[in-house]
Scaffold this active site. Sequence first.
Site, short mmCIF file in Angstrom:
data_model
loop_
_atom_site.label_atom_id
_atom_site.label_comp_id
_atom_site.label_asym_id
_atom_site.label_seq_id
_atom_site.Cartn_x
_atom_site.Cartn_y
_atom_site.Cartn_z
N GLY A 166 0.82 -1.21 0.00
CA GLY A 166 0.00 0.00 0.00
C GLY A 166 0.85 1.26 0.00
O GLY A 166 2.02 1.22 -0.36
N GLY A 168 5.32 4.65 -8.90
CA GLY A 168 6.13 3.45 -9.15
C GLY A 168 5.25 2.20 -9.11
O GLY A 168 5.29 1.36 -10.01
N HIS A 169 4.40 2.10 -8.07
CA HIS A 169 3.48 0.96 -8.01
C HIS A 169 2.53 0.97 -9.21
O HIS A 169 2.24 -0.08 -9.79
CB HIS A 169 2.60 1.04 -6.74
CG HIS A 169 3.36 0.95 -5.45
ND1 HIS A 169 3.50 2.02 -4.60
CD2 HIS A 169 3.98 -0.10 -4.85
CE1 HIS A 169 4.18 1.63 -3.53
NE2 HIS A 169 4.49 0.36 -3.66
N GLN A 193 8.57 -8.86 7.82
CA GLN A 193 9.73 -8.39 7.06
C GLN A 193 10.35 -7.13 7.66
O GLN A 193 11.31 -6.58 7.12
CB GLN A 193 9.39 -8.21 5.58
CG GLN A 193 8.48 -7.05 5.25
CD GLN A 193 8.12 -7.02 3.77
OE1 GLN A 193 7.31 -7.83 3.30
NE2 GLN A 193 8.71 -6.11 3.01
N GLU A 225 11.96 -3.13 -9.82
CA GLU A 225 13.43 -3.29 -9.81
C GLU A 225 14.08 -2.42 -8.75
O GLU A 225 15.25 -2.55 -8.46
CB GLU A 225 14.01 -2.93 -11.18
CG GLU A 225 13.76 -3.99 -12.21
CD GLU A 225 14.45 -3.69 -13.54
OE1 GLU A 225 14.96 -2.56 -13.72
OE2 GLU A 225 14.46 -4.59 -14.39
N LYS A 226 13.32 -1.50 -8.18
CA LYS A 226 13.90 -0.67 -7.11
C LYS A 226 14.40 -1.56 -5.98
O LYS A 226 15.46 -1.34 -5.43
CB LYS A 226 12.87 0.33 -6.60
CG LYS A 226 13.26 0.89 -5.28
CD LYS A 226 13.02 2.34 -5.17
CE LYS A 226 13.48 2.82 -3.83
NZ LYS A 226 12.92 1.99 -2.74
N ASP A 227 13.62 -2.59 -5.64
CA ASP A 227 14.06 -3.59 -4.66
C ASP A 227 14.72 -4.73 -5.44
O ASP A 227 14.16 -5.82 -5.58
CB ASP A 227 12.85 -4.10 -3.87
CG ASP A 227 12.23 -3.00 -3.04
OD1 ASP A 227 12.81 -2.61 -2.03
OD2 ASP A 227 11.16 -2.49 -3.45
N LEU A 257 11.19 6.74 -6.60
CA LEU A 257 9.97 6.83 -5.80
C LEU A 257 9.96 5.71 -4.75
O LEU A 257 10.34 4.58 -5.04
CB LEU A 257 8.73 6.70 -6.68
CG LEU A 257 8.50 7.78 -7.73
CD1 LEU A 257 7.08 7.67 -8.29
CD2 LEU A 257 8.72 9.17 -7.17
O1 PAF Z 1 8.08 -4.68 -2.14
C1 PAF Z 1 7.15 -4.70 -1.30
O2 PAF Z 1 6.28 -3.81 -1.26
C2 PAF Z 1 7.07 -5.86 -0.32
O3 PAF Z 1 8.33 -6.29 0.07
C3 PAF Z 1 6.23 -7.04 -0.88
C4 PAF Z 1 6.87 -7.65 -2.10
C5 PAF Z 1 4.82 -6.57 -1.21
C6 PAF Z 1 6.14 -8.13 0.20
O4 PAF Z 1 5.54 -7.66 1.37
#
Ligand code: PAF
Length: 289
Positions: free
Chosen positions: A35, A40-41, A65, A152-154, A188
């Site tokens: 959320g 970016g999303h 996490q 790809e940011k992560d 972002l």
């Molecule tokens: O990248 C994220 O927003 C989170 O790490 C994900 C992949 C939704 C898992 O909680």
Amino acid sequence: MTGAITTVRTVKDLRAHLATWRKSGETVALVPTMGALHEGHLSLVALAGTKADRVVVSIFVNPIQFGPREDFKTYPRDEAGDLVKLIKAGTHLVYAPDMAGIYPKGFTTHVRVGDLTEDLCGSARPNHFEGVATVVTKLLLQCAPDLAVFGEKDYQQLLVIKRLVRDLDLQVEIVGGEIVREGDGLALSSRNGYLSPAERKVAPLLYHTIHEVAAALAQGAGADTASEAGRFKLEAAGFRVDYVAVRDPETLARLSGPVKQARVLAAVHLGKTRLIDNVPVPLPASTNR
Ligand code: PAF
């Protein structure tokens, strides 16, 4: 129902919707999110829409996490605002489970991906990738999409997810979506809102520095020299640097000396905000100034 978008909160309801689409032969893409959605999303949602008939977006802030001193409690949450954005972006269904829908009482099963998670963000955030791998495995099993899109940011996260899908034979294609940046280069992130106005002015230096590291590598500089120069520049500007690293783009193995193909990755702290970013080597022609 909100406007033209349905939100389901249980796996039973999610699967009922999916079953109707599957019956008529439609393909499904999942975009997992926590959320606090930004452009970016939404670019990931748009990418998903070019690859499947139906796009499901999940919204779940995954507690496992986050480290004990991290921002789980204060992580931005704005479901109503997210739904408005998702309607415009062409989402067909939102899956927003509650805690018990993901972690029922007595939940003890965790997914741990080996070597890829051992350094970079894995060293700075112990258990982070186990938390990500566990929730993503659950979301993929609950939704059973044809493909799932991650930013790809992560970058390390994206590779971890590709690896778990391969290792566990999950029947899903993992697609990476390009980083979306502000006009000044800052990638972002839902966490950019934590930056003070003064920090926000300095923050784009992260991108400009790793871009310089990538440009130096393309000119023949050695990986260690280029990454050290990047770290020095960021520290001099007041960032606390977790890492500036030059790695193999597929395995994240350490590289030294001159490199042809690589990923430059960095994680830094600016005040109370942790920022990450990465760029490919060679740089894309459009940013190769
Ligand atoms: O990248 C994220 O927003 C989170 O790490 C994900 C992949 C939704 C898992 O909680």
